[in-house]
Design a protein around this motif. Sequence first.
Motif, short mmCIF file in Angstrom:
data_model
loop_
_atom_site.label_atom_id
_atom_site.label_comp_id
_atom_site.label_asym_id
_atom_site.label_seq_id
_atom_site.Cartn_x
_atom_site.Cartn_y
_atom_site.Cartn_z
N LEU B 38 0.82 -1.23 0.00
CA LEU B 38 0.00 0.00 0.00
C LEU B 38 0.85 1.27 0.00
CD1 LEU B 38 -2.69 1.54 0.28
CD2 LEU B 38 -2.68 1.00 2.72
N ALA B 39 1.98 1.24 0.70
CA ALA B 39 2.83 2.42 0.82
C ALA B 39 3.15 3.03 -0.53
CB ALA B 39 4.12 2.06 1.56
N LYS B 40 3.32 2.18 -1.54
CA LYS B 40 3.66 2.67 -2.88
C LYS B 40 2.52 3.47 -3.51
CE LYS B 40 6.66 -1.13 -4.46
NZ LYS B 40 6.35 -2.18 -3.45
N TYR B 41 1.30 3.26 -3.02
CA TYR B 41 0.14 3.82 -3.73
C TYR B 41 -0.64 4.82 -2.88
CZ TYR B 41 1.28 -0.12 -6.66
OH TYR B 41 1.95 -1.00 -7.45
N GLU B 42 -0.10 5.16 -1.71
CA GLU B 42 -0.86 5.98 -0.76
C GLU B 42 -1.27 7.34 -1.29
OE1 GLU B 42 -0.09 4.61 3.84
OE2 GLU B 42 1.46 5.77 2.83
N TYR B 43 -0.54 7.84 -2.27
CA TYR B 43 -0.89 9.16 -2.80
C TYR B 43 -2.04 9.07 -3.81
CZ TYR B 43 3.20 10.76 -0.37
OH TYR B 43 4.09 11.05 0.62
N GLN B 44 -2.33 7.85 -4.27
CA GLN B 44 -3.40 7.70 -5.26
C GLN B 44 -4.68 7.15 -4.66
OE1 GLN B 44 -0.15 5.73 -7.29
NE2 GLN B 44 -1.29 6.08 -9.19
N ILE B 45 -4.55 6.43 -3.55
CA ILE B 45 -5.74 5.80 -2.97
C ILE B 45 -5.67 5.95 -1.46
CG2 ILE B 45 -4.71 3.47 -2.89
CD1 ILE B 45 -7.50 2.46 -3.87
N HIS B 46 -6.78 6.42 -0.89
CA HIS B 46 -6.80 6.66 0.55
C HIS B 46 -7.39 5.44 1.25
CE1 HIS B 46 -7.07 8.76 4.33
NE2 HIS B 46 -8.37 8.61 4.38
N HIS B 47 -6.61 4.87 2.16
CA HIS B 47 -7.11 3.70 2.90
C HIS B 47 -7.64 4.14 4.26
CE1 HIS B 47 -6.68 0.32 5.77
NE2 HIS B 47 -7.27 -0.34 4.79
N VAL B 48 -8.87 3.74 4.56
CA VAL B 48 -9.48 4.07 5.85
C VAL B 48 -9.44 2.82 6.73
CG1 VAL B 48 -11.61 4.76 7.00
CG2 VAL B 48 -10.97 5.81 4.81
N LEU B 49 -8.71 2.90 7.81
CA LEU B 49 -8.64 1.76 8.74
C LEU B 49 -9.91 1.72 9.59
CD1 LEU B 49 -7.00 -0.53 10.07
CD2 LEU B 49 -6.14 1.19 11.68
N VAL B 50 -10.59 0.60 9.55
CA VAL B 50 -11.85 0.47 10.30
C VAL B 50 -11.58 -0.20 11.64
CG1 VAL B 50 -13.18 0.34 8.17
CG2 VAL B 50 -12.42 -1.78 9.27
N THR B 51 -12.60 -0.23 12.49
CA THR B 51 -12.45 -0.85 13.79
C THR B 51 -12.86 -2.32 13.74
OG1 THR B 51 -13.20 1.30 14.58
CG2 THR B 51 -12.89 -0.40 16.24
N HIS B 52 -13.82 -2.61 12.88
CA HIS B 52 -14.34 -3.97 12.73
C HIS B 52 -14.72 -4.09 11.26
CE1 HIS B 52 -17.40 -7.15 12.80
NE2 HIS B 52 -16.97 -7.51 14.00
N GLU B 53 -14.47 -5.26 10.66
CA GLU B 53 -14.68 -5.38 9.22
C GLU B 53 -16.13 -5.14 8.79
OE1 GLU B 53 -12.94 -7.49 11.05
OE2 GLU B 53 -10.99 -7.85 10.13
N GLN B 54 -17.09 -5.37 9.68
CA GLN B 54 -18.48 -5.07 9.30
C GLN B 54 -18.59 -3.58 8.92
OE1 GLN B 54 -21.56 -5.83 12.23
NE2 GLN B 54 -23.11 -4.80 10.99
N GLY B 55 -17.85 -2.76 9.67
CA GLY B 55 -17.81 -1.33 9.36
C GLY B 55 -17.28 -1.09 7.96
#
Lengths: 176, 573
Positions: B38-55
Amino acid sequence: MKFNSKHTIIAWMEDKPGVLNRVAGLFRRRNFNIESLTVGHSETPGISRMTFVASGSQRELSQIQTQLDKLINITRIQDVTDEPALVRELALIKVEATGENRHEVVQMAELHRAEIVDVTIDSLVVQIVGREDRVNALVENLRHFGIIEMVRTGAVAMTRSRLKTVEEFGSNGTNQ
Amino acid sequence: MSRTVFGAQIIWEALIAEGVDVCFGMPGGAILPTYDALAKYEYQIHHVLVTHEQGASHMADGYARATGRVGVCIATSGPGAINLMTGLATAQMDSVPIVAITGQVPVSLLGKDGFQEADIQGVSLPITKHNYLVTNIEELGPAIKEAFYIARTGRPGPVLVDVTKDVQQTLMEGFDYDAIEVNLPGYISNKMEADPKDIARAARLINESERPVIVAGQGVSIAHAEAELRVLAEKANIPVATSLLGIGTFPTTHPLSISWGGMHGEAYCNHALQECDVLIAVGARLDDRLTGKFDTFAPKARIVHFDIDPAEMGKNLTIDTPVVGDALLSLRSLLPQIESTSHPDWLEQIEEWKRDSKEIDILEQETDDLNAPFIVRSLWHMTNGGDATIVTDVGQHQMWEAQYFNHTKKRSLLTSGGLGTMGYALPAAIGAQMGLKSEEVWVMAGDGGFQMTMIELKTVREQNVPVKITIINNSFLGMVQQWQDVFYEKRYSGTPLMNPDFVKIAEAYGIPARMVDKKEDVEDAIREAQETDGPFLIEFRVPTEHVYPMVPAGKSNSEMIRRKRPLLPTDEE
């Protein structure tokens, strides 16, 4: 609309892992009533062909087909019930046959145009290929001797070719 | 341009090529190679870390419903992927386009009951539009490309791509995403043109009708056919009802709007549906919550059903004229064949039913108690007549929102209608807000459902999502209690809730909050939330109350239970 009828339906599908599972899962989830189901290769590489027999009202049968058609891997569906079609199934029936009644079993099989495909000292295996009612008739008659074991494939179906007119065959009336 | 890349890179590059700007997920063992890349692509795609996968799956859903684009969620194998399932089933029932990427144990361990292994293809089979198990690097690019294509075309839905860990770690030469061709011989995609004969038959039926009603569903919004729907309604003066998910496809402030119908729909709308002679359903699947008992629904009507999904034709009701095709294309070819008419007697009859409904409206009754309809209507006023996106949870507040917030904007109500998933609101609103950027997004949840996923307040804070949260707190699972009142002789089994202090909960996450229990404070609290930069939470404490009208489950829509008429003796309820 309400009365139930039995339909024979052919489905073509991509030959990929899990496709049969998708079909079976759909039948179960939608509460469809399936009597038999047979799958094998078709003439096209990568495409499998399934024949299944289902009963239900007109609406239920239409639901079975449209829901099945929604599966991404199903490429085509055809209901052949009201079309001229060859519908066949194969059955292997292992029957008790000792010295005294062996001849009778063989005779019964012959009368039904079935074959004896395996013989031991106390049993015979009868093989029949035909429409469901022919298979049923043989099975009923063999019960009398004692059926040890039986396996039926369920129906496979293929529409008949359309009858060609003399003109279509060519002027000499032969199929050359 | 073909390059040599790892499977993990293929995943990110495919998402970027599909136009994904944000995705929601949580890492774990089997998806680690992908997170590492992911580090390579962080400027193109924003990853949102969730608390639980249902979220994550609800966020992808909210993002998709709010924007019309495909939502993406990511999880690891086994428990991670299984936690996504509630959100995928929610999306499947409501035709929401989602692509879920899940990690899977390496091929060598498949079927060996290894650590965190579960048959995710099998588990997700009946609750996704389609799914893939990728065990070979060559299949990865095509699977993702097909997944996006299937998710967004035709009748949209969730597609899951399960990728074994070793595939993510494998190098592939000659990768070129653009060159991959979608090969789906058995898939009927979108933009299907209806049979002109069906269109002509539909037009004839509509032109002959004396008491027509349109039922607009979410399909109108998916097909971007709102304008055509309005032209149809205005040209022939046909009143327009919507399904719950169809809310927003036709402005409820329009004179021809008859709101929405069904179990808790407006009484005058249900009267109109029961009395109409031609029912024109457009992109609505006519489910049991709309129709009530199937064989008593719209008993005098012949039904014209426009839908892109052939399997919806006759699934629940007998359809006189099925029109299978894209709603936009179908309406466009239908419109020239529709005659301009007015139905004065029919529209007057509906007006009469409407007046009767207004008389027993809870907002017309004098009470000092704070109630949910009052809060909903206040919010509507405070957002300049509904210039906001509302994301509801499931239950009484959901029905009141739908009844009292006069939706005029498309995609302005996001709600779990089909599956009825409690816990949907907060995560879905996070997804919606991330897709809509600075637009106003409100969560409206009950105290029960909110607590199912309130752990995502962590995500709200971490991402500084400016979502405004309202909790309608009656210390009960209110809708269930209502059923216990009506059908189970007030035996409140499992419905009273001992709730935490929601203001303190919010503050613990660093989110400003206040509690309101008086009518006169509602406006001020909403204003405070609007003026706060960033998220804000309001807990509204309300007494228990029933949602009316109510069609008992399995009963006909003609058997509605109505609110008692004030000051008049009545045998109702």
